[in-house]
Design a protein around this motif. Structure first.
Motif, PDB file in Angstrom:
ATOM      1  N   ARG A  92       0.856  -1.333   0.136  1.00 43.74           N
ATOM      2  CA  ARG A  92       0.148   0.058   0.118  1.00 43.74           C
ATOM      3  C   ARG A  92       0.802   1.344  -0.088  1.00 43.74           C
ATOM      4  O   ARG A  92       0.358   2.246  -0.317  1.00 43.74           O
ATOM      5  CB  ARG A  92      -0.786  -0.060   1.256  1.00 43.74           C
ATOM      6  N   ILE A  93       2.080   1.081   0.455  1.00 46.24           N
ATOM      7  CA  ILE A  93       2.891   2.347   0.465  1.00 46.24           C
ATOM      8  C   ILE A  93       3.411   2.715  -0.964  1.00 46.24           C
ATOM      9  O   ILE A  93       3.601   3.844  -1.230  1.00 46.24           O
ATOM     10  CB  ILE A  93       4.345   2.053   1.232  1.00 46.24           C
ATOM     11  N   TYR A  94       3.203   1.813  -1.922  1.00 46.17           N
ATOM     12  CA  TYR A  94       3.876   2.140  -3.187  1.00 46.17           C
ATOM     13  C   TYR A  94       2.584   2.149  -4.361  1.00 46.17           C
ATOM     14  O   TYR A  94       2.968   1.896  -5.340  1.00 46.17           O
ATOM     15  CB  TYR A  94       4.836   0.813  -3.717  1.00 46.17           C
ATOM     16  N   LEU A  95       1.287   2.317  -3.913  1.00 48.32           N
ATOM     17  CA  LEU A  95       0.329   2.466  -4.923  1.00 48.32           C
ATOM     18  C   LEU A  95       0.533   3.294  -6.011  1.00 48.32           C
ATOM     19  O   LEU A  95       0.362   3.289  -7.246  1.00 48.32           O
ATOM     20  CB  LEU A  95      -0.941   2.776  -4.159  1.00 48.32           C
ATOM     21  N   ALA A  96       1.127   4.340  -5.710  1.00 46.24           N
ATOM     22  CA  ALA A  96       1.269   5.800  -6.395  1.00 46.24           C
ATOM     23  C   ALA A  96       2.332   5.304  -7.564  1.00 46.24           C
ATOM     24  O   ALA A  96       2.510   5.954  -8.675  1.00 46.24           O
ATOM     25  CB  ALA A  96       1.911   7.004  -5.599  1.00 46.24           C
ATOM     26  N   ASP A  97       3.392   4.366  -7.354  1.00 46.78           N
ATOM     27  CA  ASP A  97       4.461   3.887  -8.147  1.00 46.78           C
ATOM     28  C   ASP A  97       3.960   2.840  -9.038  1.00 46.78           C
ATOM     29  O   ASP A  97       4.336   2.675  -9.922  1.00 46.78           O
ATOM     30  CB  ASP A  97       5.678   3.525  -7.309  1.00 46.78           C
ATOM     31  N   ILE A  98       2.902   1.982  -8.471  1.00 43.36           N
ATOM     32  CA  ILE A  98       2.512   0.824  -9.251  1.00 43.36           C
ATOM     33  C   ILE A  98       1.172   0.993 -10.087  1.00 43.36           C
ATOM     34  O   ILE A  98       1.365   0.435 -11.122  1.00 43.36           O
ATOM     35  CB  ILE A  98       2.156  -0.158  -8.091  1.00 43.36           C
ATOM     36  N   VAL A 133      -4.597   7.075 -12.999  1.00 46.22           N
ATOM     37  CA  VAL A 133      -5.438   6.736 -11.804  1.00 46.22           C
ATOM     38  C   VAL A 133      -4.977   7.942 -10.649  1.00 46.22           C
ATOM     39  O   VAL A 133      -3.676   7.963 -10.292  1.00 46.22           O
ATOM     40  CB  VAL A 133      -5.059   5.431 -11.116  1.00 46.22           C
ATOM     41  N   ASN A 134      -5.955   9.038 -10.512  1.00 48.84           N
ATOM     42  CA  ASN A 134      -5.595  10.002  -9.535  1.00 48.84           C
ATOM     43  C   ASN A 134      -6.134   9.714  -8.015  1.00 48.84           C
ATOM     44  O   ASN A 134      -5.557  10.450  -7.259  1.00 48.84           O
ATOM     45  CB  ASN A 134      -5.808  11.133 -10.285  1.00 48.84           C
ATOM     46  N   ARG A 135      -7.066   8.902  -8.018  1.00 46.48           N
ATOM     47  CA  ARG A 135      -7.510   8.420  -6.562  1.00 46.48           C
ATOM     48  C   ARG A 135      -7.740   7.080  -6.502  1.00 46.48           C
ATOM     49  O   ARG A 135      -8.393   6.468  -7.608  1.00 46.48           O
ATOM     50  CB  ARG A 135      -8.774   9.390  -6.465  1.00 46.48           C
ATOM     51  N   VAL A 136      -7.625   6.684  -5.442  1.00 49.02           N
ATOM     52  CA  VAL A 136      -8.057   5.151  -5.130  1.00 49.02           C
ATOM     53  C   VAL A 136      -8.496   4.837  -3.799  1.00 49.02           C
ATOM     54  O   VAL A 136      -8.024   5.811  -2.825  1.00 49.02           O
ATOM     55  CB  VAL A 136      -6.674   4.246  -5.736  1.00 49.02           C
ATOM     56  N   GLU A 152     -10.547  17.691   0.836  1.00 54.21           N
ATOM     57  CA  GLU A 152     -10.332  18.930   1.348  1.00 54.21           C
ATOM     58  C   GLU A 152      -8.605  19.257   1.251  1.00 54.21           C
ATOM     59  O   GLU A 152      -7.906  19.646   1.859  1.00 54.21           O
ATOM     60  CB  GLU A 152     -10.674  19.135   2.719  1.00 54.21           C
ATOM     61  N   GLY A 153      -8.244  18.829   0.159  1.00 55.21           N
ATOM     62  CA  GLY A 153      -6.652  18.973  -0.121  1.00 55.21           C
ATOM     63  C   GLY A 153      -5.818  18.079   0.625  1.00 55.21           C
ATOM     64  O   GLY A 153      -4.365  18.145   0.368  1.00 55.21           O
ATOM     65  N   LYS A 154      -6.328  17.252   1.319  1.00 55.65           N
ATOM     66  CA  LYS A 154      -5.469  16.160   2.036  1.00 55.65           C
ATOM     67  C   LYS A 154      -4.785  15.055   1.024  1.00 55.65           C
ATOM     68  O   LYS A 154      -5.670  14.893   0.035  1.00 55.65           O
ATOM     69  CB  LYS A 154      -6.022  15.548   3.204  1.00 55.65           C
ATOM     70  N   VAL A 155      -3.793  14.424   1.332  1.00 56.20           N
ATOM     71  CA  VAL A 155      -3.481  13.169   0.538  1.00 56.20           C
ATOM     72  C   VAL A 155      -4.212  12.009   0.835  1.00 56.20           C
ATOM     73  O   VAL A 155      -4.578  11.304  -0.122  1.00 56.20           O
ATOM     74  CB  VAL A 155      -1.742  12.977   1.013  1.00 56.20           C
ATOM     75  N   ASP A 188      -5.536  10.306  -2.414  1.00 52.97           N
ATOM     76  CA  ASP A 188      -5.116  11.001  -3.813  1.00 52.97           C
ATOM     77  C   ASP A 188      -3.503  10.611  -4.187  1.00 52.97           C
ATOM     78  O   ASP A 188      -2.701  11.121  -3.702  1.00 52.97           O
ATOM     79  CB  ASP A 188      -5.207  12.550  -3.362  1.00 52.97           C
ATOM     80  N   ILE A 189      -3.818   9.911  -5.074  1.00 51.62           N
ATOM     81  CA  ILE A 189      -2.566   9.357  -5.608  1.00 51.62           C
ATOM     82  C   ILE A 189      -1.514  10.240  -6.510  1.00 51.62           C
ATOM     83  O   ILE A 189      -0.384  10.322  -6.040  1.00 51.62           O
ATOM     84  CB  ILE A 189      -2.860   8.372  -6.747  1.00 51.62           C
ATOM     85  N   GLN A 190      -2.245  11.451  -6.916  1.00 52.59           N
ATOM     86  CA  GLN A 190      -1.498  12.327  -7.580  1.00 52.59           C
ATOM     87  C   GLN A 190      -0.661  13.222  -6.496  1.00 52.59           C
ATOM     88  O   GLN A 190       0.644  13.393  -6.657  1.00 52.59           O
ATOM     89  CB  GLN A 190      -2.363  13.321  -8.434  1.00 52.59           C
ATOM     90  N   LYS A 191      -1.270  13.731  -5.545  1.00 49.13           N
ATOM     91  CA  LYS A 191      -0.856  14.191  -4.275  1.00 49.13           C
ATOM     92  C   LYS A 191       0.346  13.529  -3.865  1.00 49.13           C
ATOM     93  O   LYS A 191       1.547  14.163  -3.291  1.00 49.13           O
ATOM     94  CB  LYS A 191      -1.620  14.858  -3.416  1.00 49.13           C
TER      95      LYS A 191
END
Length: 358
Positions: A161-167, A172-175, A197-200, A245-248
């Motif tokens: 789960r730590i590497y969702l943004a890399d995988i 995909v911008n949100r998951v 509200e702007g949070k990750v 928020d995968i993008q953030k």
């Protein structure tokens, strides 16, 4: 309105009687020396070969969108492995069954290695499921995992789960990340539409919990380490249910920030659990808190004995068997906790006894 095709998963009485007679004759004909191997994952009219140790499941009903559903996808990420496959299947079924627009849900499964049997299990159980499987390179956490109070928490896949943004794909911008020991009893689109509200990330917060107990005395005695929470109002949250928020996450380099704390843990033991504490160190006090109904957690009891626990008061949208006790294991042992019967209706598992094809 969205509509669903549903089928009874129970056998009519007449057919059940016929099954019991055939089952008895079939078992009596099996040589005793090979009975255990022969009856595992067998159906009388065999449509799938027995698997090494994987469960076999009934095919799930088909769930269809209605005319009011748009084509916007809801992305859900989960891990996939043999030990928790039965939980994953129940979780997926519950999500589809309670979704107003089930065909809009796209599942992203992460596994540590390619396993054709697991893939086919998912495909055969959910023929209409929209999903993709990704390999999580366990070398990413090699040498970074510290032994915790429960072996299951130390598995490399628990850190995926730590590497969702890399995988996950760049589009995909949100998951929604979910553990495999959950069932959803509400429309998951409600969780998907949470305003971050702007949070990750967003998750239910539990500020009444004793936050200090998630870290060692050495951590709190070290002013340089404990000052990481200075100016924050840190509260416990469970990483088994998160909207991210995968993008953030990508922009902020949060995978590396979590890894930094894992490295410190290897040098000086500052916590006892697995992947949860480094998440708390980075995000506690900085997340969007959402309604507790989205994580009725702790139903698996504590991490040592897994004793039975009851439900917390209040409305429920998601049940989570976090802790040592898993409902499928307790049900199989015929020593279930009362809450395990809330999980049972979503269990598509075919028992080891051979049954007739539907």
């Amino acid at each position: 309105m969205a509509y669903r095709r549903s089928y009874s998963l129970s056998l009519p009485i007449g057919l059940l009687s016929l099954f019991l007679i055939i089952n008895f004759v079939h078992l009596a004909a099996i040589p005793s020396a090979s009975a255990a191997a022969t009856t595992t994952n067998v159906r009388l009219s065999v449509t799938r070969k027995p698997s090494k140790s994987l469960p076999v499941f009934r095919e799930a009903p088909a769930f269809r969108n209605g005319e009011e559903c748009k084509k916007d996808l809801i992305h859900v990420a989960m891990t996939l492995d043999a030990n928790y496959l039965r939980g994953t299947v129940a979780a997926v079924l519950s999500i589809l069954q309670h979704s107003f627009c089930p065909e809009n849900i796209f599942f992203h499964f992460l596994w540590s290695h390619y396993d054709k049997e697991i893939y086919n299990n998912i495909k055969n159980t959910f023929p209409y499921l929209r999903f993709k499987v990704y390999r999580f390179d366990t070398n990413r956490v090699s040498g970074k995992i510290s032994k915790s109070i429960r072996q299951a928490l130390d598995q490399p896949l628990n850190y995926a789960r730590i590497y969702l943004a890399d995988i996950l794909p760049m589009n995909v911008n949100r998951v929604i990340y979910l553990d495999s020991d959950i069932v959803v009893v509400d429309d998951i689109e409600k969780l998907w539409k949470v305003d971050l509200e702007g949070k990750v990330l967003a998750a239910p917060e539990y500020c009444q919990a004793n936050f200090k107990r998630y870290f060692t005395d050495d951590f709190w005695a070290d002013p340089e380490l404990s000052n990481t929470f200075k100016g924050r109002n840190p509260c416990y949250f469970n990483t088994g249910v998160m909207v991210v928020d995968i993008q953030k996450w990508r922009e902020g380099g949060y995978s590396y920030k979590v890894e930094e704390w894992m490295t410190i843990q290897k040098q000086k033991r500052i916590y006892h659990l697995g992947s949860l504490p480094p998440f708390l160190l980075v995000f506690a006090g900085h997340i969007k808190g959402i309604d507790h109904r989205w994580n009725q957690h702790g139903l698996g009891g504590d991490n040592i004995e897994g004793k039975c626990r009851g439900l917390h008061p209040g409305p429920i949208s998601l049940l989570h068997w976090s802790g040592k006790g898993k409902p499928w294991l307790r049900l199989d042992s015929r020593k279930p906790c009362p809450v395990d019967h809330l999980w049972a209706p979503y269990d598509l598992y075919l028992s080891k006894k051979p049954i007739l094809d539907e």
